[in-house]
Write a protein that holds these residues in place. Structure first.
Motif, PDB file in Angstrom:
ATOM      1  N   ARG A 242       0.375   3.446  13.963  1.00  0.00           N
ATOM      2  CA  ARG A 242      -0.160   4.709  13.450  1.00  0.00           C
ATOM      3  C   ARG A 242      -0.258   5.812  14.502  1.00  0.00           C
ATOM      4  O   ARG A 242       0.120   6.961  14.223  1.00  0.00           O
ATOM      5  CB  ARG A 242      -1.542   4.479  12.824  1.00  0.00           C
TER       6      ARG A 242
ATOM      7  N   TRP B   2       1.941  -9.472   9.981  1.00  0.00           N
ATOM      8  CA  TRP B   2       1.193  -8.634  10.914  1.00  0.00           C
ATOM      9  C   TRP B   2      -0.324  -8.800  10.815  1.00  0.00           C
ATOM     10  O   TRP B   2      -1.042  -8.565  11.788  1.00  0.00           O
ATOM     11  CB  TRP B   2       1.585  -7.166  10.722  1.00  0.00           C
TER      12      TRP B   2
ATOM     13  N   GLU C 288      -8.865  -4.361  10.307  1.00  0.00           N
ATOM     14  CA  GLU C 288      -7.930  -4.091   9.208  1.00  0.00           C
ATOM     15  C   GLU C 288      -8.648  -3.968   7.866  1.00  0.00           C
ATOM     16  O   GLU C 288      -8.300  -3.122   7.047  1.00  0.00           O
ATOM     17  CB  GLU C 288      -6.883  -5.219   9.159  1.00  0.00           C
TER      18      GLU C 288
ATOM     19  N   ARG D 221       3.457 -14.712   4.831  1.00  0.00           N
ATOM     20  CA  ARG D 221       4.843 -14.579   4.356  1.00  0.00           C
ATOM     21  C   ARG D 221       5.799 -15.630   4.913  1.00  0.00           C
ATOM     22  O   ARG D 221       7.019 -15.495   4.779  1.00  0.00           O
ATOM     23  CB  ARG D 221       5.348 -13.166   4.652  1.00  0.00           C
TER      24      ARG D 221
ATOM     25  N   ARG E 176       0.831  -1.212   0.000  1.00  0.00           N
ATOM     26  CA  ARG E 176       0.000   0.000   0.000  1.00  0.00           C
ATOM     27  C   ARG E 176       0.859   1.253   0.000  1.00  0.00           C
ATOM     28  O   ARG E 176       0.522   2.265  -0.625  1.00  0.00           O
ATOM     29  CB  ARG E 176      -0.952  -0.023   1.218  1.00  0.00           C
TER      30      ARG E 176
ATOM     31  N   ASP F 236      11.303   2.438   6.647  1.00  0.00           N
ATOM     32  CA  ASP F 236      10.644   1.160   6.915  1.00  0.00           C
ATOM     33  C   ASP F 236      11.362   0.487   8.080  1.00  0.00           C
ATOM     34  O   ASP F 236      12.531   0.755   8.337  1.00  0.00           O
ATOM     35  CB  ASP F 236      10.698   0.252   5.680  1.00  0.00           C
TER      36      ASP F 236
ATOM     37  N   GLN G 103      12.797  -4.098   2.663  1.00  0.00           N
ATOM     38  CA  GLN G 103      11.567  -3.485   2.145  1.00  0.00           C
ATOM     39  C   GLN G 103      11.886  -2.152   1.457  1.00  0.00           C
ATOM     40  O   GLN G 103      11.295  -1.806   0.434  1.00  0.00           O
ATOM     41  CB  GLN G 103      10.571  -3.262   3.286  1.00  0.00           C
TER      42      GLN G 103
HETATM   43  N1  LIG Z   1      -6.922   1.727   1.698  1.00  0.00           N
HETATM   44  C1  LIG Z   1      -6.734   0.533   1.184  1.00  0.00           C
HETATM   45  O1  LIG Z   1      -7.406   0.119   0.261  1.00  0.00           O
HETATM   46  C2  LIG Z   1      -5.632  -0.335   1.741  1.00  0.00           C
HETATM   47  C3  LIG Z   1      -5.201  -1.461   1.023  1.00  0.00           C
HETATM   48  C4  LIG Z   1      -4.168  -2.229   1.565  1.00  0.00           C
HETATM   49  C5  LIG Z   1      -3.609  -1.905   2.790  1.00  0.00           C
HETATM   50  N2  LIG Z   1      -4.076  -0.815   3.469  1.00  0.00           N
HETATM   51  C6  LIG Z   1      -3.494  -0.439   4.773  1.00  0.00           C
HETATM   52  O2  LIG Z   1      -2.169   0.028   4.564  1.00  0.00           O
HETATM   53  C7  LIG Z   1      -1.333  -0.362   5.646  1.00  0.00           C
HETATM   54  C8  LIG Z   1      -0.150  -1.166   5.108  1.00  0.00           C
HETATM   55  O3  LIG Z   1      -0.623  -2.337   4.462  1.00  0.00           O
HETATM   56  P1  LIG Z   1       0.243  -3.101   3.344  1.00  0.00           P
HETATM   57  O4  LIG Z   1      -0.706  -3.973   2.611  1.00  0.00           O
HETATM   58  O5  LIG Z   1       1.063  -2.135   2.581  1.00  0.00           O
HETATM   59  O6  LIG Z   1       1.191  -4.000   4.265  1.00  0.00           O
HETATM   60  P2  LIG Z   1       2.686  -4.468   3.940  1.00  0.00           P
HETATM   61  O7  LIG Z   1       3.028  -5.508   4.926  1.00  0.00           O
HETATM   62  O8  LIG Z   1       2.807  -4.783   2.493  1.00  0.00           O
HETATM   63  O9  LIG Z   1       3.542  -3.141   4.224  1.00  0.00           O
HETATM   64  C9  LIG Z   1       3.738  -2.621   5.509  1.00  0.00           C
HETATM   65  C10 LIG Z   1       5.149  -2.063   5.562  1.00  0.00           C
HETATM   66  O10 LIG Z   1       5.348  -1.386   6.805  1.00  0.00           O
HETATM   67  C11 LIG Z   1       6.626  -1.770   7.309  1.00  0.00           C
HETATM   68  N3  LIG Z   1       6.639  -1.567   8.749  1.00  0.00           N
HETATM   69  C12 LIG Z   1       6.148  -2.371   9.728  1.00  0.00           C
HETATM   70  N4  LIG Z   1       6.302  -1.800  10.927  1.00  0.00           N
HETATM   71  C13 LIG Z   1       6.918  -0.619  10.718  1.00  0.00           C
HETATM   72  C14 LIG Z   1       7.369   0.425  11.576  1.00  0.00           C
HETATM   73  N5  LIG Z   1       7.191   0.370  12.897  1.00  0.00           N
HETATM   74  N6  LIG Z   1       7.961   1.503  11.017  1.00  0.00           N
HETATM   75  C15 LIG Z   1       8.176   1.566   9.684  1.00  0.00           C
HETATM   76  N7  LIG Z   1       7.784   0.598   8.825  1.00  0.00           N
HETATM   77  C16 LIG Z   1       7.149  -0.471   9.327  1.00  0.00           C
HETATM   78  C17 LIG Z   1       6.779  -3.204   6.877  1.00  0.00           C
HETATM   79  O11 LIG Z   1       8.116  -3.650   6.927  1.00  0.00           O
HETATM   80  C18 LIG Z   1       6.212  -3.168   5.473  1.00  0.00           C
HETATM   81  O12 LIG Z   1       7.174  -2.824   4.522  1.00  0.00           O
HETATM   82  C19 LIG Z   1      -2.227  -1.121   6.615  1.00  0.00           C
HETATM   83  O13 LIG Z   1      -2.746  -0.274   7.590  1.00  0.00           O
HETATM   84  C20 LIG Z   1      -3.374  -1.601   5.739  1.00  0.00           C
HETATM   85  O14 LIG Z   1      -4.566  -1.794   6.458  1.00  0.00           O
HETATM   86  C21 LIG Z   1      -5.043  -0.029   2.953  1.00  0.00           C
END
Ligand SMILES: NC(=O)c1ccc[n+]([C@@H]2O[C@H](COP(=O)([O-])OP(=O)(O)OC[C@H]3O[C@@H](n4cnc5c(N)ncnc54)[C@H](O)[C@@H]3O)[C@@H](O)[C@H]2O)c1
Length: 432
Positions: A136, A238, A251, A222, A59, A81, A86
């Motif tokens: 967040r 996560w 989520e 994963r 995302r 990250d 990543q």
């Molecule tokens: N609006 C939408 O349609 C939509 C779609 C998908 C995901 N999301 C949201 O986006 C967020 C991320 O989801 P995603 O699918 O990209 O997950 P993902 O696992 O692909 O990416 C998350 C990233 O955050 C990093 N991360 C974890 N903890 C961290 C920290 N403390 N500090 C910095 N980086 C950190 C991870 O290493 C990873 O690279 C979530 O809240 C999810 O609910 C929203």
């Protein structure tokens, strides 16, 4: 950057600090102290806006591209990250996808738990908060305190103290005239917007009940690498750990629940009860997440919302929002209304993800700041109270949930052994 496979440096971020801040937010004592001089609130028409991405996953990379699609005069300058691999992946992908507007050098790639603090200390104008939801509240507060405009993915917290913290940050953003745009993307879909506007204008009479369906298949897992600590394993996976994701009602199903909040004046329901469990995803690889929830929510005007979410393979899927009114019905994602006269949205359908960023940048440039803080907090609260109702088997009120002192997650952020969370059992698990 440190080695991707042995992130062993302990983080200085303490869970106690967070707790302290969150408690202060409830009593409202610390807000004035955190107000600093008003930020440079908007950029003149020709200024380049610099963007920093925190959370370089699927995302996050998507949001960075959406930000570049939204406006020519925007550059991506910082990446952060928890994991260096990543960041490397995001650099490879984004440098190709956004070309010259990828302006991130080695000195502006930050990894580790405290990476976000370095983004806040940089000269970016806008931050994209795209980590798992658990992180967040702290990251949002840091962004607002540092005077950054924010795009903030959903959900915004996983527990009551987190929601309170975000509500405080949202008020602070208003004071500082900083934009806060939520990733609850259906609010930026033109078809859903017009359908809801018509419902609010009376097209189906009074709303009597809402049915929210998010019945869908499974998501990624994963795996586990032998060199990963338990902390790293949980963070990489996560979705399946309530302390990180909030569970899938929070989520994912939040996209549905947010529309019910929207239709109820952006307010969270007052109470709910529900049923849920894990019937198929029973192996320990699925952490402590459930695979289905069914929750009945109620607002103080007696409007009810019946919500269903399931993540299972090979079942009948349906994702939509069905609104039952005294004079008709609507389906939000189909953009249809059956009332005194039938209607279907046939207007333009730009990407809602691009629209989020277009409106964010337009607001920053004009000084008409956007603040989605309240509704994104209330939708998160609705989802969390539904989860707790199912986990405990009890009726839960929004007031109880908002005032809960329970902070989910480990005391400290560091890579090593952490507790494997227990799976909630209705009737046995207690609400705290
Ligand atoms: N609006 C939408 O349609 C939509 C779609 C998908 C995901 N999301 C949201 O986006 C967020 C991320 O989801 P995603 O699918 O990209 O997950 P993902 O696992 O692909 O990416 C998350 C990233 O955050 C990093 N991360 C974890 N903890 C961290 C920290 N403390 N500090 C910095 N980086 C950190 C991870 O290493 C990873 O690279 C979530 O809240 C999810 O609910 C929203």
């Amino acid at each position: 950057m440190s080695d991707a496979n042995s992130p062993s440096v302990p983080s200085s971020a303490s869970r106690r600090d967070f707790l302290k801040n969150s408690t202060a937010a409830v009593v409202g004592g610390s807000l004035a102290a955190t107000l600093v001089a008003p930020a440079a609130v908007h950029a003149a028409g020709s200024d380049v806006l610099k963007v920093g991405l925190i959370g370089c996953g699927g995302r996050g990379m998507g949001a960075a591209v959406n930000a570049m699609n939204a406006e020519e005069n925007v550059k991506l300058t910082v990446l952060a990250d928890a994991f260096p691999d990543q960041i490397k992946h995001a650099r490879d992908v984004l440098s190709k996808q956004i070309g010259a507007r990828f302006a991130v050098d080695n000195e502006h790639c930050f990894d580790g738990f405290d990476a976000y603090k370095k983004v806040m200390a940089s000269d970016v104008d806008v931050v994209l908060l795209c980590t798992p939801p658990h992180f967040r509240p702290a990251q949002l507060r840091a962004a607002i305190e540092a005077g950054k405009h924010v795009f903030c993915e959903k959900p915004v917290a996983v527990d009551g103290p987190g929601v309170r913290h975000v509500l405080e940050s949202s008020r602070l953003a208003k004071e500082k005239k900083l934009s806060l745009v939520s990733g609850l993307c259906w609010r930026y879909d033109l078809g859903v917007r017009e359908t809801i506007q018509r419902i609010q204008d009376g097209a189906i009479g009074d709303i009597v009940a809402i049915q929210e369906n998010y019945l869908t298949g499974t998501l990624w897992h994963r795996g586990r690498q032998p060199n990963w600590s338990e902390m790293e394993y949980q963070m990489r996976n996560w979705l399946y750990f309530t302390w990180l994701s909030g569970d899938h009602i929070v989520e994912q199903h939040i996209h549905s629940l947010d529309k019910a909040v929207w239709l109820n004046g952006d307010k969270a329901p007052v109470r709910c009860f529900g049923l849920g469990g894990r019937q198929v995803r029973t192996d320990k690889q699925w952490g402590n997440a459930y695979d289905h929830f069914a929750v009945c929510y109620e607002w103080d005007n007696n409007v009810k919302c019946f919500s269903y979410t399931r993540q299972m393979s090979d079942c009948g899927n349906d994702v939509d929002d069905y609104i039952l009114g005294s004079k008709g019905q609507a389906a939000l994602l189909r953009h249809t209304i059956k009332g005194a006269s039938d209607w279907r949205y046939r207007g333009p359908k730009p990407s809602m993800y691009d629209v989020e960023h277009k409106e964010l940048f337009a607001g920053i440039r004009s000084g008409n700041i956007i603040n989605n803080g309240e509704y994104m907090s209330h939708s998160t609260l609705m989802a969390i109270m539904g989860r707790e109702a199912c986990y405990t088997g009890q009726t839960i009120t929004s007031e109880q949930m908002l005032n809960s002192p329970v902070v989910l997650g480990p005391e400290k952020y560091e890579f090593g052994d952490i507790k494997i969370p227990e799976i909630a059992m209705p009737g046995i698990t207690k609400f705290a």
